[in-house]
Design a protein around this motif. Structure first.
Motif, mmCIF file in Angstrom:
data_model
loop_
_atom_site.group_PDB
_atom_site.id
_atom_site.type_symbol
_atom_site.label_atom_id
_atom_site.label_comp_id
_atom_site.label_asym_id
_atom_site.label_seq_id
_atom_site.Cartn_x
_atom_site.Cartn_y
_atom_site.Cartn_z
ATOM 1 N N ARG A 55 65.887 -43.603 145.741
ATOM 2 C CA ARG A 55 67.101 -43.375 144.862
ATOM 3 C C ARG A 55 68.048 -42.592 145.062
ATOM 4 O O ARG A 55 68.427 -41.814 144.437
ATOM 5 N N GLU A 56 66.835 -40.882 145.560
ATOM 6 C CA GLU A 56 67.617 -39.852 145.547
ATOM 7 C C GLU A 56 69.239 -39.763 146.399
ATOM 8 O O GLU A 56 68.774 -40.319 147.425
ATOM 9 N N ARG A 57 70.587 -38.860 145.814
ATOM 10 C CA ARG A 57 71.638 -39.793 146.182
ATOM 11 C C ARG A 57 71.277 -38.627 147.746
ATOM 12 O O ARG A 57 72.198 -38.695 148.632
ATOM 13 N N ALA A 58 70.376 -36.749 147.917
ATOM 14 C CA ALA A 58 70.737 -36.698 149.288
ATOM 15 C C ALA A 58 70.057 -37.368 150.315
ATOM 16 O O ALA A 58 70.980 -37.429 151.179
ATOM 17 N N VAL A 59 69.371 -38.747 149.993
ATOM 18 C CA VAL A 59 68.804 -38.867 151.152
ATOM 19 C C VAL A 59 69.835 -40.192 151.620
ATOM 20 O O VAL A 59 70.491 -40.407 152.553
ATOM 21 N N VAL A 74 70.777 -46.071 159.211
ATOM 22 C CA VAL A 74 69.873 -46.728 158.196
ATOM 23 C C VAL A 74 69.761 -47.857 159.593
ATOM 24 O O VAL A 74 70.357 -48.363 160.007
ATOM 25 N N VAL A 75 68.308 -47.788 159.822
ATOM 26 C CA VAL A 75 67.568 -48.875 160.175
ATOM 27 C C VAL A 75 66.779 -49.665 159.454
ATOM 28 O O VAL A 75 66.047 -49.939 159.211
ATOM 29 N N PHE A 76 67.028 -51.784 159.570
ATOM 30 C CA PHE A 76 66.035 -52.214 159.505
ATOM 31 C C PHE A 76 65.485 -53.166 160.249
ATOM 32 O O PHE A 76 66.201 -53.356 161.015
ATOM 33 N N ILE A 77 63.929 -53.457 159.180
ATOM 34 C CA ILE A 77 63.001 -54.348 159.903
ATOM 35 C C ILE A 77 62.896 -54.635 159.076
ATOM 36 O O ILE A 77 62.407 -54.031 157.847
ATOM 37 N N GLY A 78 62.724 -56.523 159.501
ATOM 38 C CA GLY A 78 61.954 -57.632 158.357
ATOM 39 C C GLY A 78 62.405 -58.337 158.395
ATOM 40 O O GLY A 78 62.554 -59.119 159.504
ATOM 41 N N ASP A 79 62.191 -59.631 157.310
ATOM 42 C CA ASP A 79 62.136 -60.822 157.467
ATOM 43 C C ASP A 79 63.417 -61.300 156.877
ATOM 44 O O ASP A 79 63.639 -61.064 155.584
ATOM 45 N N VAL A 80 65.006 -61.474 157.566
ATOM 46 C CA VAL A 80 65.878 -61.543 157.147
ATOM 47 C C VAL A 80 66.365 -60.100 156.513
ATOM 48 O O VAL A 80 65.600 -59.293 157.085
ATOM 49 N N VAL A 134 60.533 -43.354 157.242
ATOM 50 C CA VAL A 134 60.342 -44.438 157.446
ATOM 51 C C VAL A 134 60.250 -44.626 155.008
ATOM 52 O O VAL A 134 59.445 -44.326 154.409
ATOM 53 N N LEU A 135 60.684 -45.965 154.897
ATOM 54 C CA LEU A 135 60.244 -46.410 153.382
ATOM 55 C C LEU A 135 60.861 -47.920 153.191
ATOM 56 O O LEU A 135 60.808 -48.496 154.820
ATOM 57 N N MET A 192 77.477 -45.884 151.955
ATOM 58 C CA MET A 192 77.646 -45.386 153.252
ATOM 59 C C MET A 192 78.014 -46.047 154.744
ATOM 60 O O MET A 192 78.554 -44.948 155.349
ATOM 61 N N MET A 193 78.880 -47.642 154.786
ATOM 62 C CA MET A 193 79.082 -47.613 155.927
ATOM 63 C C MET A 193 80.930 -46.808 155.509
ATOM 64 O O MET A 193 81.407 -46.573 156.870
ATOM 65 N N GLN A 194 81.579 -46.923 154.067
ATOM 66 C CA GLN A 194 82.864 -46.140 154.304
ATOM 67 C C GLN A 194 82.891 -45.232 154.795
ATOM 68 O O GLN A 194 84.081 -44.535 155.085
#
Length: 267
Positions: free
Chosen positions: A45-49, A56-62, A39-40, A81-83
């Motif tokens: 910034r870590e390239r390994a992550v 990737v799961v996003f939750i937030g206002d927009v 959870v972030l 990442m998508m590519q």
């Protein structure tokens, strides 16, 4: 799990608590083993992550990258990442883009990555609708899809965005599948798509579920299984025949503003 900015009152959205709750459920799945969820509240910034994430799961206002610091860098990372076939899941308001985030024709990378989006905030090309209803019945729309495994029609108080945007002419692309529908609005009901998924040409998968508005809805077993199925599928993992099994979460364990700690209640 990326919890973006949010300004909603306690009990609604609860993006940080929601992210922690979903991560907890993912790591505790009874019939899908070995999943690690991080959870972030800021983009890593870590390239390994970045290079090692399956989804990737996003939750937030927009859609959070359009409001987070260094949004251009985040979108560039996501494009890479998508590519490579990484998955993407957006929940509730994170499915949304506003006029200031879009060109006049409504084109955006999210349309390709996720197959559609909630068009709000004065967007000129298309106007989706956000309303809270005391009882919304959500019905599976693709019973043979892996994400539909193990959950059945459910009813909850909810703010399911409708008249969502799927591209020019508002027609779903051939690689986009409607996962769930609801008859909205009650006074003039029409079958509206409230969750969908895409299998992209890059091999990746995207999922949009325009719920939950209320934090308490995470207690709903069918709803929770639906979301977990979608995340598992987006990561390229096999969804169990009966769907993902998880323990009913203790809503007070994840720091939601709407939950009064037991110690405070005693006082």
């Amino acid at each position: 799990m990326v919890a973006g900015p949010s300004s909603h009152p306690p009990g609604t959205h609860e993006v940080a608590a929601g992210a922690r709750l979903v991560a907890h459920c993912l790591e505790g799945m009874k019939n899908v083993r070995g999943v690690k969820a991080r959870v972030l509240t800021e983009w890593p910034r870590e390239r390994a992550v970045i290079e090692g994430a399956r989804t990737v799961v996003f939750i937030g206002d927009v859609f959070p990258p359009v409001r987070m610091a260094e949004g251009a860098r985040i979108l560039a990372d996501l494009e890479a990442m998508m590519q490579r076939g990484c998955g993407l899941v957006c929940l509730h308001f994170a499915t949304g883009l506003q006029a200031k985030d879009l060109p006049p024709d409504g084109d955006h990378a999210l349309l390709r990555w996720m197959g559609g989006y909630f068009s709000t905030g004065g967007a000129a090309h298309h106007k989706s609708v956000a309303r809270v209803f005391p009882a919304v019945t959500v019905t599976p729309a693709a019973p043979r899809h892996e994400i539909s495994r193990g959950w059945k029609e459910f009813t909850q108080d909810e703010e399911p965005y409708y008249n969502n945007y799927f591209g020019p002419g508002n027609r779903m692309a051939p690689n986009v599948t409607a996962l769930a529908t609801a008859m909205l609005p009650p006074e003039s009901p029409k079958r509206e798509v409230v969750a969908w998924c895409v299998e992209r040409k890059d091999g990746g998968r995207g999922v949009a579920i325009v719920m939950p508005h209320f934090y308490r809805n995470w207690k709903g077993e069918d709803f929770r299984r639906f979301v977990l199925n979608g995340i598992v599928w987006s990561a390229g993992l096999k969804v169990p025949r009966r769907g993902v099994e998880s323990e009913s979460p203790d809503l007070g364990a994840f720091g939601a503003e709407s939950i009064v700690p037991t110690e405070r209640k005693k006082k």
